[in-house]
Write an enzyme that holds these catalytic residues in place. Sequence first.
Site, short mmCIF file in Angstrom:
data_model
loop_
_atom_site.label_atom_id
_atom_site.label_comp_id
_atom_site.label_asym_id
_atom_site.label_seq_id
_atom_site.Cartn_x
_atom_site.Cartn_y
_atom_site.Cartn_z
N ARG A 130 34.37 26.54 33.66
CA ARG A 130 34.05 28.66 33.89
C ARG A 130 34.02 29.27 32.38
NH1 ARG A 130 37.91 32.73 36.91
NH2 ARG A 130 39.47 32.23 35.02
N LYS A 133 33.04 35.50 32.28
CA LYS A 133 34.67 35.86 31.62
C LYS A 133 34.34 36.90 30.36
CE LYS A 133 39.12 35.79 33.01
NZ LYS A 133 39.21 37.65 33.93
N GLU A 155 35.74 43.91 43.35
CA GLU A 155 36.88 43.29 42.57
C GLU A 155 37.87 45.29 41.91
OE1 GLU A 155 34.85 40.29 40.09
OE2 GLU A 155 37.03 40.90 39.19
C1 COI Z 1 43.73 37.18 34.26
O1 COI Z 1 44.31 37.46 35.20
O2 COI Z 1 44.18 36.34 33.28
C2 COI Z 1 42.65 38.17 34.12
O3 COI Z 1 41.80 37.61 33.31
C3 COI Z 1 43.05 39.22 33.49
C4 COI Z 1 43.23 40.10 32.13
C5 COI Z 1 42.45 41.15 32.38
C6 COI Z 1 44.22 39.85 31.90
#
Ligand code: COI
Length: 350
Positions: free
Chosen positions: A96, A197, A233
């Site tokens: 990812r 991400k 989401e």
């Molecule tokens: C995760 O679940 O790792 C995320 O990316 C959420 C994050 C905003 C803490």
Amino acid sequence: MMKLLRPCTRNNDEAYVNFNWDKLGFGLTPTDYIYIMKISGKDNFSEGSLSRYGNIEISPSAAIFNYGQGLFEGLKAYRRPDGGIQLFRPELNALRMKNGADRLCMPSPPVDVFVDAVKKTVLANQRWVPPPGKGSLYIRPLLMGSGPVLGIGPAPECTFLIFTSPIGNWYKCGPSMSLYVENEVPRATPGGTGAIKSITNYSPVFEAVNKAKAKGFTDVLFLDAATGKNVEEVSSCNVFIVKDNVILTPPTNGTILPGVTRKSIIEIALHLKYKVEERDVPLMDVLTADEVFCTGTAVGVTAVASVTHYDKRVEYRTGEKLVSQKLRVMLTEIQTGVVEDKMGWTMQIH
Ligand code: COI
């Protein structure tokens, strides 16, 4: 599945830092080491190395500060009942990150380099992996345009960095959450960066989440930008519904983050012979669902107790005997090494 509960065989004094594990929430507790690697071209990697946890030096004109050229990942290391340590599908986080790096014009660490760096970082911080049942070590890999820029364009040098923190539950609310439907601000737009991400996907949700929290909700449920009719989401996790014994979740078509927990839950559900559909999920279906739940590395699998749309509040069953509970138990037992991992998802590193 066969239970593998074995007594802890390692010496406790060496295995853990002196820490009150019962107080863990989802907050930062700095650990001992971070991992840093500089990347200045497709195959031009510096030797990655571990250094003591602390501030890093970075140019004020770094692309991450000026143009948001940055990605993050999140994964966890789990303490097994025998005291060993394991990772859960780290190669999916590596892939990812690579997809995100392509989109943001950054070179990224190859999968084996990423996984090796995660292993080294966890092993260097292994005293911080909580005892079984007390939490996990959250691993935060970052890839950022750290080289200087002024005109719009990718940084000449990137930094791959990993830090860790022991964590407990993400939501203070406990085992279920209350969601508020956001009608004005979408999380992602078609053609945008919702499927990677990117660090820039997260601060734009702060305002909506803060407003919802001020009204007593746990989090926000975002609708699609194109029609405003389908759910997409929650601020930091994917959403599922269960309706007439069918499990539904929005498809990863560009605006949905392809979550590792999302994928694993779909695979477990199929393994358990549930019918699973990845398709647009109209808000109307959520408001008439039998169950709603969220998935993510940080939240795990968390049941939704209510969804509020304007002044209409719909409540759902939570607790035992839910589909989401069955899926959550199977996933966490695999992740924590309580049952044999027949899926081949875990990587024992200690
Ligand atoms: C995760 O679940 O790792 C995320 O990316 C959420 C994050 C905003 C803490």
